[in-house]
Write a protein that holds these residues in place. Structure first.
Motif, short mmCIF file in Angstrom:
data_model
loop_
_atom_site.label_atom_id
_atom_site.label_comp_id
_atom_site.label_asym_id
_atom_site.label_seq_id
_atom_site.Cartn_x
_atom_site.Cartn_y
_atom_site.Cartn_z
N ILE A 190 -7.73 33.19 50.95
CA ILE A 190 -7.27 34.14 51.96
C ILE A 190 -6.29 33.47 52.92
O ILE A 190 -5.27 34.05 53.32
CB ILE A 190 -8.46 34.75 52.73
N HIS A 191 -6.58 32.22 53.27
CA HIS A 191 -5.70 31.47 54.16
C HIS A 191 -4.64 30.67 53.38
O HIS A 191 -3.46 30.72 53.70
CB HIS A 191 -6.52 30.51 55.02
N ASP A 192 -5.09 29.93 52.36
CA ASP A 192 -4.21 28.99 51.67
C ASP A 192 -3.17 29.66 50.79
O ASP A 192 -2.08 29.11 50.59
CB ASP A 192 -5.05 28.04 50.81
N THR A 193 -3.49 30.81 50.23
CA THR A 193 -2.57 31.48 49.30
C THR A 193 -2.03 32.78 49.86
O THR A 193 -0.82 33.05 49.78
CB THR A 193 -3.28 31.76 47.96
N PHE A 194 -2.91 33.59 50.45
CA PHE A 194 -2.49 34.90 50.93
C PHE A 194 -1.84 34.85 52.31
O PHE A 194 -1.24 35.83 52.74
CB PHE A 194 -3.67 35.86 50.94
N GLY A 195 -2.01 33.73 53.01
CA GLY A 195 -1.24 33.50 54.23
C GLY A 195 -1.80 34.01 55.54
O GLY A 195 -1.08 34.06 56.53
N PHE A 196 -3.08 34.35 55.60
CA PHE A 196 -3.67 34.78 56.86
C PHE A 196 -3.99 33.56 57.72
O PHE A 196 -4.63 32.61 57.26
CB PHE A 196 -4.95 35.59 56.62
N ALA A 197 -3.56 33.58 58.97
CA ALA A 197 -3.84 32.49 59.90
C ALA A 197 -5.33 32.43 60.20
O ALA A 197 -6.02 33.45 60.15
CB ALA A 197 -3.05 32.68 61.19
N GLN A 198 -5.84 31.24 60.53
CA GLN A 198 -7.26 31.06 60.79
C GLN A 198 -7.62 31.33 62.25
O GLN A 198 -6.94 30.85 63.15
CB GLN A 198 -7.69 29.63 60.44
N ALA A 199 -8.71 32.03 62.45
CA ALA A 199 -9.22 32.23 63.80
C ALA A 199 -9.89 30.95 64.29
O ALA A 199 -10.01 30.72 65.49
CB ALA A 199 -10.21 33.39 63.83
N ASP A 200 -10.35 30.14 63.34
CA ASP A 200 -10.96 28.84 63.66
C ASP A 200 -10.53 27.85 62.59
O ASP A 200 -10.92 27.95 61.44
CB ASP A 200 -12.49 28.98 63.68
N ASP A 201 -9.71 26.88 62.99
CA ASP A 201 -9.21 25.90 62.01
C ASP A 201 -10.10 24.66 61.93
O ASP A 201 -9.73 23.66 61.32
CB ASP A 201 -7.77 25.50 62.32
N GLN A 202 -11.27 24.73 62.54
CA GLN A 202 -12.21 23.59 62.51
C GLN A 202 -13.43 23.86 61.64
O GLN A 202 -14.39 23.09 61.67
CB GLN A 202 -12.67 23.27 63.94
N ILE A 203 -13.41 24.90 60.85
CA ILE A 203 -14.56 25.21 59.99
C ILE A 203 -14.67 24.15 58.90
O ILE A 203 -13.69 23.81 58.24
CB ILE A 203 -14.41 26.61 59.34
N GLU A 204 -15.88 23.67 58.72
CA GLU A 204 -16.11 22.67 57.69
C GLU A 204 -16.00 23.30 56.31
O GLU A 204 -16.62 24.34 56.03
CB GLU A 204 -17.52 22.07 57.85
N ALA A 205 -15.18 22.70 55.45
CA ALA A 205 -15.00 23.22 54.09
C ALA A 205 -16.16 22.78 53.22
O ALA A 205 -16.31 21.61 52.91
CB ALA A 205 -13.68 22.73 53.50
N SER A 206 -17.02 23.74 52.86
CA SER A 206 -18.16 23.41 52.02
C SER A 206 -18.50 24.61 51.15
O SER A 206 -18.11 25.74 51.44
CB SER A 206 -19.38 23.04 52.86
N THR A 207 -19.27 24.34 50.09
CA THR A 207 -19.62 25.41 49.15
C THR A 207 -20.39 26.53 49.82
O THR A 207 -20.16 27.71 49.54
CB THR A 207 -20.45 24.84 47.99
N HIS A 208 -21.31 26.18 50.69
CA HIS A 208 -22.17 27.18 51.31
C HIS A 208 -21.67 27.64 52.68
O HIS A 208 -22.33 28.44 53.34
CB HIS A 208 -23.59 26.63 51.43
N GLY A 209 -20.51 27.15 53.10
CA GLY A 209 -19.93 27.59 54.35
C GLY A 209 -20.61 26.97 55.56
O GLY A 209 -21.56 26.19 55.45
N GLN A 210 -20.14 27.34 56.72
CA GLN A 210 -20.67 26.84 57.99
C GLN A 210 -21.52 27.94 58.63
O GLN A 210 -21.04 29.03 58.89
CB GLN A 210 -19.52 26.45 58.91
#
Length: 316
Positions: free
Chosen positions: A216-236
């Motif tokens: 959604i962010h990396d390909t479709f181009g939507f800016a992040q409301a929070d750019d500090q979210i930890e990238a993990s399989t199960h999310g934050q």
């Protein structure tokens, strides 16, 4: 009289010669077909390892739903003889009548061995069984790289197209998707900041760039409301207070409970009083994404098309 006998003998000889020629032709065709079926190709899996697989395999067991929908889109779905049929997304329901090859996380090795497939296709959920499955048939690991979702998706599609000799069809469909992505990115750049959450029996997890839903962010181009979210399989793990604090202009929701079953009585995120106070809540931009596609699939031609259509709703 002798001329008649000679003529008859000549006709018999010609007929026999023709039969012999036909038999040789049939034999030659049979060998060609056999050799065609036995032909193989070297391809790279998602770990970069080279795997020798048959071209145009006639019996394939598929655990990766993205690969299954790509095969379907390329018109080679008839080769599928087994899949985790109890975990198929609705858009792939036509494959529910193939043999059940086990759970989406635990393949039935005995059943798969009985099926004697020419090829087995897996993704991350079955990676622990790769060695066992490879002992049964060539096993190809195809997964989406969260740090580069679209390029890895294209690589997987192209790999399958090579195996099934459908490269031109794949190029055309990929080009169509890229045109749609480019158009979507133009609109997404004006949509404000977005937040992606997964809801599971009332509990929230947030996903950002580089995550399983990072497309959604990396390909479709939507800016992040929070750019500090930890990238993990199960999310934050997050709360509704967190959602209000980040105040997204667009809130994308994936309902895991709806995808796999469970208690979804507390899953209506849009009805939450704190969510209603966000820009997304006030402006009708809480977008529920098709859960079985986003949670159970992804990384294929058909699933990418559905994802594009899903997020497009944020621009309406």
């Amino acid at each position: 009289m002798k001329k008649v006998v000679y003529t008859l003998l000549a006709l018999v000889a010609v007929t026999l010669a023709g039969c012999g020629s036909n038999q040789k032709t049939a034999s030659s065709n049979s060998e060609t077909t056999s050799n065609s079926r036995a032909a193989s190709i070297m391809v790279k899996d998602s770990d970069g390892a080279e795997v020798k697989v048959p071209t145009n395999p006639e019996k394939v067991v598929v655990f990766d739903n993205g690969s299954l929908d790509t095969m379907d889109a390329l018109g080679v779905g008839d080769a599928v003889i087994g899949a985790p049929t109890e975990n198929l997304p609705e858009y792939l329901a036509t494959y529910s009548d193939v043999e059940n090859a086990g759970g989406i996380k635990e393949p039935d090795l005995e059943k798969i061995n009985q099926l004697q497939p020419d090829l087995i296709i897996i993704s991350g959920r079955q990676s622990d069984f790769k060695e066992d499955l490879s002992a049964i048939a060539p096993t190809l690991y195809l997964a989406v790289d969260g740090s580069d979702p679209w390029n890895s998706t294209k690589e997987n599609i192209t790999t399958l197209a090579k195996i099934f000799q459908k490269e031109e069809e794949a190029k055309t469909q990929i080009a169509d998707l890229e045109d749609e992505i480019a158009e979507l990115k133009t609109g997404a750049a004006k949509a404000g900041k977005a937040l992606v959450v997964l809801v599971n029996e009332g509990q929230l997890s947030a996903y950002g760039a580089g995550s399983r839903f990072g497309i959604i962010h990396d390909t479709f181009g939507f800016a992040q409301a929070d750019d500090q979210i930890e990238a993990s399989t199960h999310g934050q793990s997050v709360s509704y207070e967190y959602v209000l604090e980040k105040n997204p202009d667009v809130l994308f929701v994936i309902d895991r409970t709806q995808a796999i079953g469970g208690d979804d009585t507390n899953n209506n995120v849009a009805d939450n009083e704190l969510v209603k106070e966000t820009n997304a809540g006030k402006n009708g931009k809480v977008i529920t994404l098709q859960p079985d596609v986003w949670y159970l699939s992804g990384g294929g031609l058909e699933s990418t098309q559905t994802m594009l259509e899903d997020v497009q709703k944020a621009l309406e």
